[in-house]
Design a protein around this motif. Structure first.
Motif, PDB file in Angstrom:
ATOM      1  N   SER A  30     101.127  54.197 -12.565  1.00  0.00           N
ATOM      2  CA  SER A  30     102.057  52.991 -12.318  1.00  0.00           C
ATOM      3  C   SER A  30     101.796  52.095 -10.972  1.00  0.00           C
ATOM      4  CB  SER A  30     103.349  53.614 -12.445  1.00  0.00           C
ATOM      5  OG  SER A  30     103.761  54.454 -13.495  1.00  0.00           O
ATOM      6  N   HIS A  31     101.179  52.621 -10.075  1.00  0.00           N
ATOM      7  CA  HIS A  31     100.785  52.129  -9.011  1.00  0.00           C
ATOM      8  C   HIS A  31      99.454  51.761  -8.551  1.00  0.00           C
ATOM      9  CE1 HIS A  31     104.705  54.499  -8.449  1.00  0.00           C
ATOM     10  NE2 HIS A  31     105.376  53.540  -7.665  1.00  0.00           N
ATOM     11  N   ARG A  32      98.620  51.562  -9.545  1.00  0.00           N
ATOM     12  CA  ARG A  32      97.326  51.265  -9.448  1.00  0.00           C
ATOM     13  C   ARG A  32      96.584  49.966  -8.880  1.00  0.00           C
ATOM     14  NH1 ARG A  32      98.223  51.417 -14.921  1.00  0.00           N
ATOM     15  NH2 ARG A  32      97.721  49.395 -16.037  1.00  0.00           N
ATOM     16  N   ASP A  33      98.108  49.189  -8.818  1.00  0.00           N
ATOM     17  CA  ASP A  33      97.568  47.711  -8.417  1.00  0.00           C
ATOM     18  C   ASP A  33      97.807  47.898  -6.669  1.00  0.00           C
ATOM     19  OD1 ASP A  33     100.408  48.208  -8.435  1.00  0.00           O
ATOM     20  OD2 ASP A  33     100.904  46.129  -9.460  1.00  0.00           O
ATOM     21  N   ASN A  34      98.011  48.774  -6.097  1.00  0.00           N
ATOM     22  CA  ASN A  34      98.357  48.755  -4.681  1.00  0.00           C
ATOM     23  C   ASN A  34      99.522  47.891  -4.203  1.00  0.00           C
ATOM     24  OD1 ASN A  34      96.318  50.852  -4.123  1.00  0.00           O
ATOM     25  ND2 ASN A  34      94.888  49.451  -4.434  1.00  0.00           N
TER      26      ASN A  34
END
Length: 317
Positions: A30-34
């Motif tokens: 869910s937070h892989r796009d930083n």
């Protein structure tokens, strides 16, 4: 059923391990796009983690009874409360290393993975120590009382990474870039792998968390030495540490008296460990849960009222 008489079967350990792995996987995907974590997103995730922790307490109650459930909830609340102190330290470390906001979640994610690993080791080592050596209860109890006293009388915690032995050792042994390279922990420069400043910030957080892990595990072992209950209460509380950080990092000034409540809880846990090795015996679990809830409620309420009075004083007539 007494909270210390049941042994969780192997399938229960495997199941909770799988649940934790899935929750971590969902979080990292869910937070892989930083991206920068905003307050609304942090509140939603905090609600998810708290709901998961409370729901597992219901599972414990249905599977093993009320006493284990009370032990679980007591440990969960205690670890959650102590996590707030971690948040303050993490905010100081992020400020020291000037970690960009969009990379803070990644550092905290791997910090939580390390925190879970350290706590699992400390839980089994501490439980075995208490089981084999009667004097260990007195030693751990005295340690917790001293930790509570230190927490009550100190000012801001000293988290200068330059004075941290682990950070200094890491810098000596691992070639380190004094810059950030996006969200990468390691880069290759002139054919050599070098750690980035982001990895150094992660090492500083892990090294600092070890101290918190010792305190929190010892405190929960004062509630119960059942390793399954200690591990699950700790794990579900720590899993929500990242979202809790983004919720509270900017609000910590409103909880100025919380550390006194945490100090009382640590001292209470130490006293509980010592009494368990005396003719007084173990204090009832309902009393432990009552002390945890009342202490946290009082210290948080005291903090909010004091902050409100300070704002009114600064605003003037």
């Amino acid at each position: 059923m007494d909270q210390g008489t049941f042994a969780a079967p192997l399938w229960a350990w495997a199941a909770i391990g799988a649940v934790i792995a899935v929750m971590l996987a969902v979080d990292v995907l869910s937070h892989r796009d930083n991206h920068v974590i905003e307050l609304r997103e942090a509140l939603i995730w905090t609600g998810v983690w708290v709901a998961a922790g409370l729901a597992f307490g219901v599972v414990v109650w249905l599977g093993w009874g009320g006493e284990p459930a009370i032990a679980y909830y007591s440990g969960y609340l205690l670890e959650k409360a102590l996590s707030i102190d971690n948040v303050f330290v993490f905010a100081l470390l992020f400020g020291y290393f000037r970690v960009p906001a969009e990379y803070q979640h990644k550092v905290l994610f791997w910090g939580v993975v390390g925190a879970l690993a350290f706590r699992l080791v400390f839980i089994f080592a501490g439980a075995e120590l208490l089981h084999r050596l009667a004097v260990a209860g007195f030693v751990l109890g005295a340690f917790l009382i001293w930790t509570g006293w230190r927490l009550a009388v100190r000012g801001e915690p000293d988290v200068d990474p330059e004075r941290n032995v682990v950070v200094r050792l890491f810098r000596r042994m691992v070639p380190t870039e004094p810059h950030y390279h996006g969200s990468r922990f390691v880069v290759r420069i002139d054919g050599r792998r070098r750690a980035t400043l982001l990895l150094l910030a992660l090492v500083a957080i892990e090294a600092t968390d070890i101290v918190f892990a010792i305190d929190s595990v010892a405190a929960i072992l004062a509630i119960t030495t059942n390793t399954f209950l200690v591990w699950t209460s700790t794990a579900f509380a720590v899993l929500g540490l990242r979202s809790l950080y983004f919720c509270l990092a900017g609000l910590l000034r409103h909880f100025g008296y919380l550390r006194y409540g945490l100090a009382v809880l640590l001292a209470f846990a130490g006293t509980k460990l010592i009494l368990a090795e005396t003719p007084v015996g173990k204090l009832p679990l309902w009393l432990t849960l009552l002390v945890v809830v009342l202490t946290l409620s009082t210290s948080i309420g005291w903090s909010v009222v004091a902050a409100h009075r300070e704002r009114r004083r600064q605003a003037g007539p």
